[in-house]
Scaffold this motif. Structure first.
Motif, PDB file in Angstrom:
ATOM      1  N   SER A   1     -64.074  65.689  23.553  1.00 45.09           N
ATOM      2  CA  SER A   1     -63.509  64.970  22.405  1.00 45.09           C
ATOM      3  C   SER A   1     -64.555  64.077  21.758  1.00 45.09           C
ATOM      4  N   ILE A   2     -64.528  64.044  20.429  1.00 42.11           N
ATOM      5  CA  ILE A   2     -65.441  63.171  19.687  1.00 42.11           C
ATOM      6  C   ILE A   2     -65.217  61.708  20.044  1.00 42.11           C
ATOM      7  N   PHE A   3     -63.987  61.360  20.428  1.00 44.52           N
ATOM      8  CA  PHE A   3     -63.639  59.959  20.651  1.00 44.52           C
ATOM      9  C   PHE A   3     -64.274  59.361  21.908  1.00 44.52           C
ATOM     10  N   ILE A   4     -64.768  60.207  22.803  1.00 44.45           N
ATOM     11  CA  ILE A   4     -65.438  59.676  23.993  1.00 44.45           C
ATOM     12  C   ILE A   4     -66.916  60.086  24.025  1.00 44.45           C
ATOM     13  N   GLU A   5     -67.416  60.543  22.895  1.00 46.81           N
ATOM     14  CA  GLU A   5     -68.828  60.914  22.802  1.00 46.81           C
ATOM     15  C   GLU A   5     -69.674  59.664  22.577  1.00 46.81           C
ATOM     16  N   ALA A   6     -70.766  59.563  23.313  1.00 46.77           N
ATOM     17  CA  ALA A   6     -71.605  58.363  23.276  1.00 46.77           C
ATOM     18  C   ALA A   6     -72.162  58.093  21.881  1.00 46.77           C
ATOM     19  N   LYS A   7     -72.672  59.119  21.200  1.00 50.40           N
ATOM     20  CA  LYS A   7     -73.281  58.911  19.886  1.00 50.40           C
ATOM     21  C   LYS A   7     -72.236  58.473  18.869  1.00 50.40           C
TER      22      LYS A   7
ATOM     23  N   VAL B   1     -65.845  53.641  28.994  1.00 47.18           N
ATOM     24  CA  VAL B   1     -64.983  54.533  28.217  1.00 47.18           C
ATOM     25  C   VAL B   1     -64.596  55.736  29.064  1.00 47.18           C
ATOM     26  N   HIS B   2     -65.567  56.341  29.731  1.00 50.48           N
ATOM     27  CA  HIS B   2     -65.298  57.507  30.571  1.00 50.48           C
ATOM     28  C   HIS B   2     -64.434  57.134  31.774  1.00 50.48           C
TER      29      HIS B   2
ATOM     30  N   GLY C   1     -62.277  48.619  17.931  1.00 49.18           N
ATOM     31  CA  GLY C   1     -63.124  49.027  19.049  1.00 49.18           C
ATOM     32  C   GLY C   1     -62.949  50.506  19.325  1.00 49.18           C
ATOM     33  N   PRO C   2     -63.785  51.076  20.182  1.00 52.97           N
ATOM     34  CA  PRO C   2     -63.675  52.502  20.500  1.00 52.97           C
ATOM     35  C   PRO C   2     -62.371  52.820  21.226  1.00 52.97           C
ATOM     36  N   CYS C   3     -62.074  54.089  21.321  1.00 53.88           N
ATOM     37  CA  CYS C   3     -60.937  54.504  22.130  1.00 53.88           C
ATOM     38  C   CYS C   3     -61.169  54.077  23.585  1.00 53.88           C
TER      39      CYS C   3
END
Length: 256
Positions: A148-154, A136-137, A7-9
């Motif tokens: 950070s790329i890790f919290i970017e939506a795309k 996430v945010h 899963g995402p960060c």
């Protein structure tokens, strides 16, 4: 059997992994920490946003070495289950998402390179924590900087898209990461138990339909054979030190 939590960060992968360790005391579980934790911090991993294909290839090679190092003890252990906090799919999902965000055509080469490595740690089951971007945010709380790329939506949409794309070839259980931790653990525990009982039924030549019927009895049997068998800490200090030394020269925050 191998289970990977993905899963995402900020989705709660480490929290779920720890919850599963407590929820399955009847099993001997070899728990493998995520790449960043094993390496001594994300700063020791390759830059998460490569600028060229050559840079990405070098970074991927380093991560493959790290994958072998962090899982070696688990593969050699006498355990009922190997539980991965992120698995090999992470290496490909990251590049799939990077390609969506930056346009760098790194996914195809990465997929071929990883296939050639013949890694022995591809999971039998993926537990994917599905989380909306706003959550996430909310959960980030300064762990990652705002850019950070890790919290970017795309990027996170790309991560999710990778896993939806492999659903036909990989057994994946999708979990709502906004549920309470105890609810997620309960759902994950049921999925892992089903995996183990189905595998046991297959090994014994029983019909698949029998797996559900023997489920609880099978786990009780495992419990009787596994009383007082501990969770295996496969990440020794010596191993951490060796990996940290091997990756100290790499830049960036790496795979989180």
């Amino acid at each position: 059997m191998i289970v990977a939590v993905e899963g995402p960060c900020c989705a709660g992968k480490t929290t779920l992994s720890r919850g599963l360790l407590k929820a399955l005391p009847q099993l001997t579980i070899a728990h493998v920490r995520c790449y960043a934790d094993f390496a001594g911090g994300g700063r020791h991993l390759p830059d998460p946003v490569p600028r060229t294909l050559a840079e990405d290839a070098a970074g991927l090679q380093e991560l493959v070495r790290l994958e072998r190092a962090r899982t070696d003890a688990a593969l050699r252990s006498d355990s009922d289950l190997i539980l991965l906090d992120r698995g090999a799919h992470t290496l490909l999902a990251h590049r799939y998402a990077i390609e969506q965000v930056t346009g760098l055509k790194c996914f195809g080469p990465a997929r071929r390179a990883v296939a050639e490595e013949r890694l022995p740690t591809w999971p039998d089951l993926v537990l994917y924590l599905d989380i909306p971007q706003e959550s996430v945010h909310e959960r980030n709380r300064g762990k990652f900087p705002h850019d950070s790329i890790f919290i970017e939506a795309k990027f996170n949409a790309g991560i999710r898209s990778y896993y939806t794309g492999i659903t036909g070839e990989q057994d994946i259980v999708w979990l709502d990461a906004t549920l309470e931790p105890y609810e997620l653990v309960t759902l994950a525990e049921a999925s892992v138990s089903h995996l183990l009982t189905t595998a046991a039924a297959d090994q014994e030549g029983l019909p698949r339909e029998a797996a559900a019927a023997i489920g609880q009895g099978r786990l009780r049997g495992l419990a009787q054979r596994s009383v007082a068998r501990p969770v295996l800490d496969v990440d020794t200090r010596e191993r951490d030190a060796s990996v940290e030394g091997a990756t100290r020269s790499e830049s960036g925050r790496g795979v989180q």
